[in-house]
Design a protein around this motif. Structure first.
Motif, mmCIF file in Angstrom:
data_model
loop_
_atom_site.group_PDB
_atom_site.id
_atom_site.type_symbol
_atom_site.label_atom_id
_atom_site.label_comp_id
_atom_site.label_asym_id
_atom_site.label_seq_id
_atom_site.Cartn_x
_atom_site.Cartn_y
_atom_site.Cartn_z
ATOM 1 N N THR A 325 5.934 6.664 -12.696
ATOM 2 C CA THR A 325 7.069 6.856 -11.787
ATOM 3 C C THR A 325 8.350 7.179 -12.549
ATOM 4 O O THR A 325 9.198 7.936 -12.063
ATOM 5 C CB THR A 325 7.280 5.603 -10.922
ATOM 6 O OG1 THR A 325 7.451 4.444 -11.768
ATOM 7 C CG2 THR A 325 6.098 5.362 -10.003
ATOM 8 N N GLY A 354 7.248 3.969 -5.835
ATOM 9 C CA GLY A 354 6.059 3.514 -6.542
ATOM 10 C C GLY A 354 5.820 2.031 -6.361
ATOM 11 O O GLY A 354 4.679 1.594 -6.123
ATOM 12 N N ALA A 358 2.620 0.242 -4.404
ATOM 13 C CA ALA A 358 1.744 -0.760 -5.017
ATOM 14 C C ALA A 358 1.605 -1.983 -4.120
ATOM 15 O O ALA A 358 0.509 -2.537 -3.967
ATOM 16 C CB ALA A 358 2.293 -1.159 -6.387
ATOM 17 N N LEU A 391 1.902 2.445 -11.096
ATOM 18 C CA LEU A 391 3.081 2.661 -10.260
ATOM 19 C C LEU A 391 4.278 1.814 -10.667
ATOM 20 O O LEU A 391 5.327 1.888 -10.029
ATOM 21 C CB LEU A 391 2.731 2.374 -8.789
ATOM 22 C CG LEU A 391 1.647 3.281 -8.188
ATOM 23 C CD1 LEU A 391 1.258 2.809 -6.794
ATOM 24 C CD2 LEU A 391 2.131 4.731 -8.152
#
Length: 479
Positions: A325, A354, A358, A391
Motif C-alpha cells: 500500500t 488497505g 484487511a 495490506l
C-alpha cells in the motif's frame, strides 16, 4: 551439517561485531583491531562479507537439512529430534551477539530501562534516559514512544532492575525470542499433524530457516515471541479449550497487537461443523472478551495502563519498500502532485484503504470459513495473516515470520512450498540490507551483489533446483 551450521552462525556473530551498531561505552570498542575494521570502508565491507558468507553457509545447510528430512533418512521421531537439536546448536553462537541487522534490540533494552525508572514508555522515548543504555538506540526512535504491548516492556523492566548494562539487557531480550522458538518447536509438529504434513519437515522449514535465524534470533525481534505464543494459542485452544487458547492469544497481542489475529483460527476450529452465524458471533464474542481481558488486565496490573493504544501509530511514521500500500500510494502521489493534490494525500488514503480491507477480510473469514476443522482453521489463519502483511501500511521483512509457521504446516501445492522455501532463504540472506543502514550506499550495493551471487548458487543451479523440488514434493506426501 550441524558443525557447518554452527560455523555459519559464528561467522554471522563475528561479522556482526563489525557491521552492527554498538554502544559507545562498550569495552569492545577499546580493541584497536575492531575499531580499525569498524571505521574504514574496507573493514566494514569485510565485516558485511563475513556476515553474508555465514548466512550463505546457514542457508545451504538448512536446505540440506530440509532435503534430508524430506527424504525420510531417519525415523520421523529421529528427524524431528535432529531438527530441534540443530535449532539449538545454530542459535547458540548468536545469543551473545549484538542486535544484528536492526537497532530494535537496543530500543527494547532502553524501553525496559524506562519502565524500571518509572517513566511511561508510551509517553516518552529512550532519549530521556542518561547513560549507556540509550547510546545505541536509533536516533529516529529516540524520541518516540514504544509501540509494543506490556509483555516485552514489563519483562524488560524486570531485566533493567537487575542490570543497567545494555548488552546484558539485549541478551535478555534475545532469550525472550528463544522462548518463542521453543514454543514453535512444541507447537509446529502438532499443527503439521492436523493437516497430514510431516512434523519434522515443517519444523525444519520454521525453526532453522534463514529468515527465522536472521530476523528472529539474530535480530531478536519481538515477532518471534509473538508468533510462538500464537502457535501455542491455536494448539491449546483446539486441543484443550478455546478459553485457554484465548488467554494465550491475549498474551500474543500483549507482545505485538497482530498476535491477537490467532483468535480467528481459535473461533473457527473450536465450533462444531456447519455452525450457524449466531453461534459464530457468540464464540467470537467469548474468545474476544477473554483475549482482550487478558491484554487489558496485564496492562493495568503491570502499571502501564492503556497508553499502547496511542503508540500504535508510531511504526506508520516510516515508509518501507515492502509495504504494497505504501508503494502504490507513493506512485499515485507522483501523479497527484501534478494535479495539485496535497503531499502524501493519496499515500494516506491508500494505506487507510488497505487497513480497512484487511479488517473486512478478517471479519469475512470469521463469519464464512468452514468451522469444526483444524485444517480449515489453519488455512483461515494463513489467509488472514497474509492479507494483513500485504495490506499493512508498514512491512519489515521479519513480518513474514507471522505467516511462516502456519503456512509451513499446510500441505501446500508444490509451487506453494517452493515459494515458502525461496522467500525464507532470500529474505534471510537480505536481512543485512535492512533500512537500519540509513543511506550506507556502498554497503547496500555490496550487500546486493553478494546476495545476487549467493542466491543463484543455492537455488538456480541444477542441484539447487532438484533439492527444492524434492522438498516441495515431499511436503505433499503423507507424514
Amino acid at each position: 551439517m550441524v558443525a557447518r551450521g554452527v560455523l555459519g552462525s559464528m561467522l554471522v556473530a563475528l561479522g556482526g561485531l563489525v557491521v552492527a551498531t554498538l554502544p559507545a561505552s562498550t569495552p569492545l570498542l577499546g580493541l584497536d583491531a575492531l575499531v580499525a575494521l569498524r571505521t574504514t570502508e574496507a573493514g566494514r565491507m569485510l565485516g558485511l562479507t563475513v556476515v553474508m558468507g555465514g548466512l550463505g553457509i546457514l542457508a545451504a545447510q538448512w536446505l540440506r537439512l530440509c532435503r534430508s528430512t524430506a527424504a525420510g533418512e531417519r525415523d520421523p521421531d529421529g528427524d524431528l529430534a535432529l531438527v530441534r537439536r540443530v535449532a539449538v546448536w545454530w542459535s547458540v553462537p548468536l545469543v551473545l551477539a549484538p542486535p544484528l541487522f536492526s537497532r530494535d534490540g537496543w530500543s527494547y533494552a532502553a524501553q525496559g530501562a524506562l519502565v524500571e525508572a518509572g517513566v511511561d514508555p508510551y509517553e516518552h522515548g529512550p532519549g530521556v534516559l542518561a547513560g549507556a543504555v540509550a547510546e545505541a538506540v536509533d536516533p529516529r526512535w529516540s524520541g518516540t514512544p514504544a509501540p509494543y504491548g506490556p509483555v516485552p516492556l514489563l519483562l524488560g523492566g524486570l531485566g533493567a532492575s537487575v542490570t543497567s548494562d545494555p548488552w546484558l539487557l539485549v541478551v535478555g531480550h534475545r532469550l525472550l525470542a528463544l522462548v518463542g522458538l521453543v514454543l514453535l518447536a512444541w507447537a509446529v509438529p502438532r499443527l503439521a499433524r492436523w493437516t497430514g504434513a510431516s512434523p519434522a519437515l515443517a519444523s525444519a522449514l520454521v525453526l532453522v530457516s534463514p529468515l527465522t535465524l536472521a530476523a528472529g534470533v539474530a535480530g531478536l525481534h519481538n515477532d518471534l515471541l509473538m508468533v510462538g505464543l500464537m502457535a501455542a494459542a491455536l494448539v491449546v485452544g483446539v486441543e484443550r479449550h478455546w478459553a485457554a487458547g484465548a488467554v494465550l492469544a491475549g498474551l500474543a497481542a500483549a507482545v505485538k497487537l497482530p498476535g491477537g489475529l490467532v483468535c480467528v483460527a481459535v473461533v473457527v476450529a473450536s465450533l462444531p461443523a456447519g455452525a450457524a452465524l449466531a453461534a459464530r458471533w457468540r464464540r467470537l464474542a467469548g474468545v474476544g472478551l477473554v483475549s482482550v481481558g487478558t491484554l487489558v488486565g496485564l496492562s493495568l496490573a503491570g502499571g502501564l495502563g492503556l497508553g499502547w493504544l496511542a503508540a500504535l501509530s508510531v511504526p506508520t511514521t516510516v515508509a518501507t519498500p515492502l509495504s504494497l500500500t505504501t508503494v502504490v500510494g507513493g506512485l499515485l502521489d507522483l501523479g497527484g502532485g501534478a494535479v495539485g493534490l496535497p503531499e502524501a494525500a493519496l499515500l494516506d488514503l491508500t494505506r487507510t484503504v488497505g487497513s480497512v480491507a484487511a479488517v473486512v477480510l478478517t471479519a469475512m473469514v470469521v463469519l464464512r470459513a468452514p468451522t469444526g476443522g483444524r485444517r480449515e482453521a489453519l488455512r483461515a489463519l494463513v489467509v488472514v495473516l497474509t492479507a494483513t502483511v500485504l495490506l499493512s501500511p508498514v512491512v519489515h521483512l521479519w513480518y513474514l515470520l507471522w505467516v511462516l509457521p502456519f503456512a509451513a504446516c499446510l500441505r501446500l501445492p508444490r509451487a506453494g512450498t517452493a515459494v515458502v522455501l525461496v522467500l525464507s532463504l532470500v529474505l534471510g540472506l537480505a536481512s543485512p540490507l535492512d533500512s537500519s543502514l540509513h543511506g550506507a550506499y556502498l554497503a547496500i550495493v555490496w550487500g546486493c551483489l553478494l546476495l545476487a551471487a549467493i542466491t543463484p548458487l543455492l537455488l538456480a543451479t541444477r542441484a539447487g533446483r532438484d533439492r527444492v523440488g524434492r522438498i516441495a514434493e515431499a511436503h505433499l506426501l503423507p507424514a
